[in-house]
Write an enzyme that holds these catalytic residues in place. Structure first.
Site, mmCIF file in Angstrom:
data_model
loop_
_atom_site.group_PDB
_atom_site.id
_atom_site.type_symbol
_atom_site.label_atom_id
_atom_site.label_comp_id
_atom_site.label_asym_id
_atom_site.label_seq_id
_atom_site.Cartn_x
_atom_site.Cartn_y
_atom_site.Cartn_z
ATOM 1 N N HIS A 181 0.859 -1.184 0.000
ATOM 2 C CA HIS A 181 0.000 0.000 0.000
ATOM 3 C C HIS A 181 0.893 1.230 0.000
ATOM 4 C CE1 HIS A 181 -3.427 2.598 0.806
ATOM 5 N NE2 HIS A 181 -2.601 3.267 1.583
ATOM 6 N N ASP A 234 -15.430 1.337 6.899
ATOM 7 C CA ASP A 234 -14.459 2.351 6.464
ATOM 8 C C ASP A 234 -15.007 3.185 5.316
ATOM 9 O OD1 ASP A 234 -11.819 3.644 6.389
ATOM 10 O OD2 ASP A 234 -11.824 2.796 4.386
ATOM 11 N N ARG A 256 -15.387 11.495 6.871
ATOM 12 C CA ARG A 256 -14.169 12.226 7.247
ATOM 13 C C ARG A 256 -13.795 13.239 6.169
ATOM 14 N NH1 ARG A 256 -10.146 7.793 7.605
ATOM 15 N NH2 ARG A 256 -8.672 9.454 8.013
ATOM 16 N N SER A 277 -8.038 3.042 8.888
ATOM 17 C CA SER A 277 -8.736 3.019 7.603
ATOM 18 C C SER A 277 -7.950 2.169 6.589
ATOM 19 C CB SER A 277 -8.878 4.465 7.110
ATOM 20 O OG SER A 277 -9.227 4.520 5.760
ATOM 21 N N LYS A 305 -8.751 -2.314 5.526
ATOM 22 C CA LYS A 305 -8.971 -2.812 4.162
ATOM 23 C C LYS A 305 -7.918 -3.845 3.785
ATOM 24 C CE LYS A 305 -9.196 1.509 3.006
ATOM 25 N NZ LYS A 305 -9.445 2.896 2.634
HETATM 26 N N1 URA Z 1 -6.282 6.458 2.584
HETATM 27 C C1 URA Z 1 -7.207 5.688 3.206
HETATM 28 O O1 URA Z 1 -7.591 4.624 2.723
HETATM 29 N N2 URA Z 1 -7.699 6.135 4.365
HETATM 30 C C2 URA Z 1 -7.325 7.295 4.941
HETATM 31 O O2 URA Z 1 -7.796 7.621 6.002
HETATM 32 C C3 URA Z 1 -6.358 8.083 4.281
HETATM 33 C C4 URA Z 1 -5.841 7.636 3.098
#
Ligand code: URA
Length: 434
Positions: free
Chosen positions: A86, A165, A172, A187, A191
């Site tokens: 990621h 999320d 958010r 967050s 995932k």
């Molecule tokens: N990317 C995400 O998936 N979540 C966040 O809170 C910030 C960046």
């Protein structure tokens, strides 16, 4: 789950700096996901988290509750170790396009479930969608089959993974509560853990073009995410990598795919190769350890230089309906900006380039906006290269000439040319974890 908590009590507790017990966190995440806690109440709670933070126990429970809001994939039957990456997002960051087939070519399966880009850093799916015919949506059984057969998948994360999320992130985004290390870490990690990968490498960008410009904040985010992954049984490490200058020589969807293909064929810009190989080495190492076998996998640097990842790229693109031999689309309008003076390119501001590409049409302002496949920026010299006054330095590509003045404005202070090359600065700054 019974209504054993009063959401207003929980908001007050967090507002006053107290930690919530595990059962209250489970209830809050579940009740919000089911629509039984209102957006304005969750907004107040999230703003209290921005100011008060979360204890390590609260954060671990919050992340688990988000994972438990949906399905958790089991990739144990893929037949190879699995590892994903990621990135917190950078300008010109086409690393995934090279890295996913590269790591697969080394003998590991890479299930990269991605999202679309928002703001000045592009999204991997947007880049891949500039390949004629390529589809991001892949049913779960097809995704597993591709992972077993090709070893490499880049596709859209289905709505079943961490749905809490999805709702929280959208809230958010419109309530000024994105900038919180526990909320960002939970967050991202909810995932990635739900995706079922056995190992994970995080590319946490630092610098002018990054989501977090300060090294201390980036380091804290990296440590927090590594802690969450490790606690969930995913072998996790992070590399902090520099994002002062954009990566490679292009920012924009089809432009970046073309550059990724050059790199997969054994060419490509040195900075992109360096970051990709550094991440690939850690991915191969962690996947081997997670699978309980010594690192007998192939060395990514050799595989990349020999063009060994290119056949995997072709198979990966074709398996999702794309034509790896199709011409990539080109912008009808290309404007060239000349170097203002002679000397050496000492600075190319990543944020300025990212905003210019975005204004030309490569990125979206709202998640429902379409993006242009062809828009973007190409720079014809890298940091440290000599440039001549009046010679072409930057190209602006667009479908809509009306976007050019604002793109030019974004680049107004982005370029610096000095009398001598600036000393080379490292790209891979630090490793955290595993
Ligand atoms: N990317 C995400 O998936 N979540 C966040 O809170 C910030 C960046």
């Amino acid at each position: 789950m019974s209504d054993e908590f009063d959401v207003v009590d929980l908001i007050r507790a967090k507002r006053d700096g107290r930690s919530l017990p595990a059962a209250a966190i489970d209830w809050l995440v579940d009740a919000y996901t089911r629509g039984r806690v209102a957006d304005e109440q969750m907004s107040a709670y999230l703003m209290a988290v921005v100011w008060r933070g979360m204890s390590p126990d609260e954060l671990a429970r919050w992340t688990t509750a988000m994972i438990d809001s949906g399905e958790r994939l089991d990739l144990a039957d893929v037949g190879r170790p699995t590892v994903d990456k990621h990135s917190t997002g950078g300008v010109g960051d086409k690393v995934s396009l090279v890295l996913v087939p590269l790591v697969a070519a080394c003998g590991v399966a890479v299930p990269q479930l991605s999202g679309r880009g928002l703001g000045h850093t592009g999204g991997t799916l947007d880049k891949m969608e500039s390949i004629p015919g390529w589809r991001a949506d892949l049913p779960l059984d097809r995704m597993r089959r591709q992972l077993a057969d090709v070893g490499a998948v880049i596709c859209a994360a289905g709505t079943g993974l961490a749905p809490a999320d999805r709702r929280l992130y959208a809230l958010r985004d419109v309530t000024g509560t994105v900038e919180s290390i526990p909320l960002i870490a939970s967050s991202i990690m909810s995932k990635k853990i739900a995706e079922g990968t056995s190992a994970l490498v995080l590319d946490v960008k630092v610098g002018a073009g990054a989501f977090l410009s300060s090294p201390d904040a980036a380091r804290e985010l990296a440590r927090t995410m590594v802690g969450l992954g490790t606690a969930a049984g995913v072998r996790t490490a992070a590399l902090l990598t520099a994002m002062d200058h954009p990566l490679g020589r292009t920012a924009g969807n089809a432009l970046e795919v073309a550059e990724a293909v050059d790199t997969l064929r054994g060419g490509g810009p040195a900075d992109l190769v360096e970051v990709t190989v550094a991440l690939a080495r850690v991915m191969v190492e962690l996947a081997a350890e997670a699978a309980g076998r010594p690192a007998d996998l192939r060395d990514p640097a050799e595989v990349l230089a020999a063009g060994g990842a290119y056949p995997v790229w072709r198979a990966m693109v074709a398996a999702q309906g794309g034509d790896p031999d199709a011409e990539l689309p080109l912008a009808p309008t290309v404007e060239t900006l000349p170097a203002p003076t002679s000397g050496f390119l000492t600075r190319l501001d990543a944020r300025g380039v990212g905003v210019a590409a975005w204004r030309l049409g490569a990125g979206r302002a709202r998640k429902e906006d379409a993006v242009s496949a062809t828009a973007g920026v190409r720079w014809l010299a890298g940091i440290g290269d000599p440039v001549q006054a009046g010679e072409p330095l930057v190209e602006l590509h667009t479908d809509d000439p009306a976007t050019l003045p604002r793109a030019r404005a974004a680049l107004a202070d982005a370029v610096e040319i000095g009398p001598r090359p600036a000393p080379a600065s490292p790209l891979v700054l630090e490793r955290i974890g595993a």
